[in-house]
Write an enzyme that holds these catalytic residues in place. Sequence first.
Site, short mmCIF file in Angstrom:
data_model
loop_
_atom_site.label_atom_id
_atom_site.label_comp_id
_atom_site.label_asym_id
_atom_site.label_seq_id
_atom_site.Cartn_x
_atom_site.Cartn_y
_atom_site.Cartn_z
N LYS A 215 36.99 45.55 39.43
CA LYS A 215 37.29 46.76 38.67
C LYS A 215 36.17 47.05 37.67
O LYS A 215 35.64 48.14 37.59
CB LYS A 215 38.64 46.56 37.97
CG LYS A 215 39.15 47.75 37.22
CD LYS A 215 40.58 47.49 36.77
CE LYS A 215 41.02 48.46 35.70
NZ LYS A 215 42.41 48.24 35.31
N GLU A 221 32.42 35.44 37.41
CA GLU A 221 32.57 34.74 38.69
C GLU A 221 32.14 35.63 39.86
O GLU A 221 31.39 35.23 40.74
CB GLU A 221 34.02 34.29 38.92
CG GLU A 221 34.53 33.23 37.96
CD GLU A 221 35.15 33.81 36.70
OE1 GLU A 221 34.79 34.95 36.30
OE2 GLU A 221 35.99 33.12 36.10
N GLY A 277 44.69 45.19 37.55
CA GLY A 277 44.18 44.32 38.62
C GLY A 277 45.29 43.75 39.48
O GLY A 277 45.23 43.80 40.72
N ARG A 278 46.35 43.23 38.85
CA ARG A 278 47.41 42.58 39.62
C ARG A 278 48.32 43.59 40.31
O ARG A 278 49.27 43.20 40.99
CB ARG A 278 48.20 41.64 38.72
CG ARG A 278 48.76 42.30 37.47
CD ARG A 278 49.22 41.24 36.47
NE ARG A 278 49.62 41.79 35.18
CZ ARG A 278 48.79 42.12 34.21
NH1 ARG A 278 47.47 42.00 34.39
NH2 ARG A 278 49.23 42.57 33.06
N GLU A 363 51.07 36.84 34.50
CA GLU A 363 50.09 37.59 33.72
C GLU A 363 50.78 38.79 33.07
O GLU A 363 50.43 39.21 31.98
CB GLU A 363 48.95 38.05 34.63
CG GLU A 363 47.69 38.40 33.87
CD GLU A 363 46.49 38.54 34.79
OE1 GLU A 363 45.96 37.50 35.23
OE2 GLU A 363 46.10 39.66 35.09
N HIS A 394 60.68 19.00 52.24
CA HIS A 394 60.29 17.59 52.39
C HIS A 394 59.48 17.11 51.20
O HIS A 394 58.82 16.07 51.27
CB HIS A 394 59.51 17.40 53.70
CG HIS A 394 60.36 17.72 54.89
ND1 HIS A 394 61.05 16.75 55.58
CD2 HIS A 394 60.67 18.91 55.46
CE1 HIS A 394 61.75 17.34 56.55
NE2 HIS A 394 61.53 18.64 56.50
N LYS A 514 37.40 35.38 29.84
CA LYS A 514 36.16 35.99 30.29
C LYS A 514 35.05 35.83 29.25
O LYS A 514 33.88 35.77 29.59
CB LYS A 514 36.38 37.48 30.58
CG LYS A 514 37.20 37.72 31.86
CD LYS A 514 37.25 39.18 32.25
CE LYS A 514 38.05 39.35 33.53
NZ LYS A 514 38.06 40.72 34.04
C1 G6Q Z 1 44.62 41.43 36.57
C2 G6Q Z 1 43.66 40.88 35.62
C3 G6Q Z 1 42.60 40.00 36.22
C4 G6Q Z 1 41.49 40.77 36.93
C5 G6Q Z 1 40.34 39.82 37.21
C6 G6Q Z 1 39.19 40.49 37.92
O1 G6Q Z 1 45.54 42.15 36.29
O2 G6Q Z 1 43.12 41.89 34.84
O3 G6Q Z 1 43.13 39.06 37.12
O4 G6Q Z 1 41.95 41.34 38.11
O5 G6Q Z 1 39.92 39.26 36.01
O6 G6Q Z 1 38.68 41.57 37.18
P1 G6Q Z 1 37.67 42.57 37.81
O7 G6Q Z 1 38.34 43.26 38.97
O8 G6Q Z 1 37.27 43.52 36.74
O9 G6Q Z 1 36.50 41.76 38.33
#
Ligand code: G6Q
Length: 552
Positions: A215, A221, A277-278, A363, A394, A514
């Site tokens: 996003k 990462e 994001g989620r 989250e 199990h 982050k």
């Molecule tokens: C989700 C969070 C988080 C995010 C990641 C990746 O709701 O905000 O999990 O999706 O940190 O972020 P970017 O898409 O900006 O790389």
Amino acid sequence: MTAETELATHPLLTERPAWQALQSHYEKISKRHLRDLFAEDPERGPKMSLEAIGLYLDYSKNRITSETVKLLTQLAEECGLRRRIEAMFTGEKINSTEKRSVLHVALRAPKESSLVVDGVDVVREVHAVQDKMANFSERIRSGAWLGHTGKRIRNVVNTGIGGSDLGPVMAYEALRHYSDRNLTFRFVSNVDDTDFAEAVIDLNPEETLFIVSSKTFTTLETMTNARTAREWLLKGLGGPEEAVAKHFVAVSTNAKEVSKFGIDTANMFEFWDWVGGRYSMDSAIGLSTMIAIGADNFRAMLRGFHEMDEHFRTTPFDRNLPVLLGLLGVWYTDFFGAQTVAVLPYEQYLKRFPAYLQQLTMESNGKHVTLDGRTVNYETGPIYWGEPGTNGQHSFYQLIHQGTRLIPCDFIAFFKTLNPLGDHHDILLANVFAQSEALAFGKTPEQVKSEGTPDWLVPHRVFEGNRPSNTLLAESLTPEVLGKLVALYEHAVFTQGVIWDINSFDQWGVELGKALAQRIIPELESPSEPKLSHDSSTNNLIRQYRSHKASQ
Ligand code: G6Q
């Protein structure tokens, strides 16, 4: 009055009349055993089950009576759930700490509808991106899109993390049955070099497409992996920089950073700051899903999401699947003190569903202050976890059956399997039904004795029972049903967030993560001994790492 101006005036959750009524109700019924509740009403099973939009929920094996449901729905009314649902669906900026609308429901709104936010019809924008995704997916699937050396794409690697990874991975696994088996899909998320190295170990760069999903397009990462991917590609092709355009596309809200990275913004699939994001697997973040299953199947998934959205928005609370699921969660978390919820899909394709739900739920509702900044005096989001059945039986089910903790369970199963093999499916389903039965009814000392068990062994073989569960059933795992299931949990999470009076849509804990490492990276990499000013443990760990690195 807007949702925001109302904030300053409302009472704390524990001061609400319905909350207090629930507290006294809890004291009256908490010791009651499911055995007795079922004995009192032979029709309890069907009475406490409901079917809507193709999902069947049996919630009768919960430690509730019809009075509990009445009080919980009353609590939802008192907390203004109806108004908050409308606020979300109409684009009010309910993500108050980030001053954003929360419009994942617009991602699955039908083409003919419209939703104008800040003067823009967001539904029209969503469909324009969806059409662009469909066109691109088709070119990859048909072989029309060629790599730099003229070969067709056979491998797709999604590079993203958190919300830009968990949804795509889960959906790919869940809908693998519908996927094009001539294409290979890999997902790289962790900055650990092994993740990247193993993901591409057997891939030919000439046939590989990277989707950089981020996003913000600044996540450490993802950008580290994307840069490594670019090096891997150019080295493998022995090709020039222009090769990148044929092997990299981006999914992002940040056109500037995308083009800085060297990806042509013509190959960027856009989404918007009002998609968390989620909550983004049904946005362009789902590009890998669409390439895997095709645009028609992806759109069927969106229809499923939308059906659940409509159900949530329009159905009375006592017959509303996400509202009931959410309220039952509040009942166990706040009154019984349950710390966790187990999600147990009896469907191998849903193996990543619990991991996906962990982010969605924890989250979103891992918060300790109310919308107006007061510290809560009640518990909020529980810990979600789980594994597909029957494997869990199990291993950790022992604790659910005979441990000291109360762990409400969500069992998920399907009437039909996608891969019929002899009597596997009957055996699988027999296990789901048997588990929820055993958890609810247990085994008394008398029953154990009557089986001829010696007295000394009896206590060990007794099952107290009274352990609650929901059973959720659907015909079979189709793209449409997956959409419904995900939206079910999204809205259950929303329902709980409204009751707990927290912002389910920010994630300051993630933002902290982050920023934190940024300070330490130069301290690990600096050729000269850095001046460290952390605590003595962190300073020591940094020195340990540096000395091992130097001796390599
Ligand atoms: C989700 C969070 C988080 C995010 C990641 C990746 O709701 O905000 O999990 O999706 O940190 O972020 P970017 O898409 O900006 O790389």
